[in-house]
Write a protein that holds these residues in place. Structure first.
Motif, PDB file in Angstrom:
ATOM      1  N   TRP A 160      32.607 -24.631 -18.601  1.00  0.00           N
ATOM      2  CA  TRP A 160      33.047 -25.160 -17.315  1.00  0.00           C
ATOM      3  C   TRP A 160      31.893 -25.009 -16.329  1.00  0.00           C
ATOM      4  CZ3 TRP A 160      37.791 -27.206 -15.780  1.00  0.00           C
ATOM      5  CH2 TRP A 160      38.825 -27.143 -16.722  1.00  0.00           C
ATOM      6  N   THR A 164      31.052 -26.215 -12.020  1.00  0.00           N
ATOM      7  CA  THR A 164      31.436 -26.965 -10.824  1.00  0.00           C
ATOM      8  C   THR A 164      30.365 -26.823  -9.760  1.00  0.00           C
ATOM      9  OG1 THR A 164      33.232 -27.455  -9.271  1.00  0.00           O
ATOM     10  CG2 THR A 164      32.790 -25.134  -9.730  1.00  0.00           C
ATOM     11  N   THR A 193      33.317 -31.358 -11.290  1.00  0.00           N
ATOM     12  CA  THR A 193      33.719 -30.330 -12.249  1.00  0.00           C
ATOM     13  C   THR A 193      33.544 -30.866 -13.659  1.00  0.00           C
ATOM     14  OG1 THR A 193      35.337 -29.476 -10.665  1.00  0.00           O
ATOM     15  CG2 THR A 193      35.567 -28.774 -12.959  1.00  0.00           C
TER      16      THR A 193
END
Length: 149
Positions: free
Chosen positions: A2, A4, A135
């Motif tokens: 992940w 962002t 994201t």
């Protein structure tokens, strides 16, 4: 994986503007993903995002003309009028087009159609800088000792 980040775009005039390059340039991590998704969210209520034709500037001008016709300024039924003639129509246009896109990633790149591009839809005459939250989520390429880096 992940990741962002925020991307602040320079002010654009009212209209529909291709921003695909700016979005991709803000995400060097994109190239490490084998497969995944990119979520792009605009943090404003008078601008929006959409995905459409990336080659012909006539398409962007036609979008602007259509939305100005469909959602006119100075309609006497508007109650929210304190922030200028373009404000309430901008909120309606943004609500119709939406604040986000979710795009596929394949092989370290956005997996878009040949003629698809990300548009910033600026609905105010002087909207100012716009901030996007980007994201990434996805599965990274597996690198072995013999794989090139």
């Amino acid at each position: 994986m992940w990741h962002t980040c925020d991307l602040t775009l320079k002010p654009h005039p009212r209209g529909f503007h291709l921003i695909t390059r700016e979005v991709v340039a803000a995400l060097p991590e994109l190239s490490t993903l084998r497969v995944g998704l990119l979520h792009v969210f605009i943090r404003h209520t008078s601008a929006s995002l959409t995905l459409s034709e990336n080659a012909s500037p006539e398409v962007r001008r036609d979008f602007e003309r259509y939305f100005n016709h469909a959602v006119p300024e100075r309609w006497r039924e508007y109650e929210h009028t304190l922030e200028g003639d373009d404000d309430m129509p901008a909120h309606i246009k943004a609500a119709l087009l939406g604040p986000s896109l979710t795009l596929p990633i394949l092989g370290g790149r956005l997996h878009l159609g040949t003629w698809q591009g990300i548009y910033l839809c600026e609905h105010r005459d002087r909207g100012g800088a716009r901030t996007l939250t980007l994201t990434l989520q996805g599965e990274q390429e597996v690198r072995t000792a013999s794989s090139p880096k």
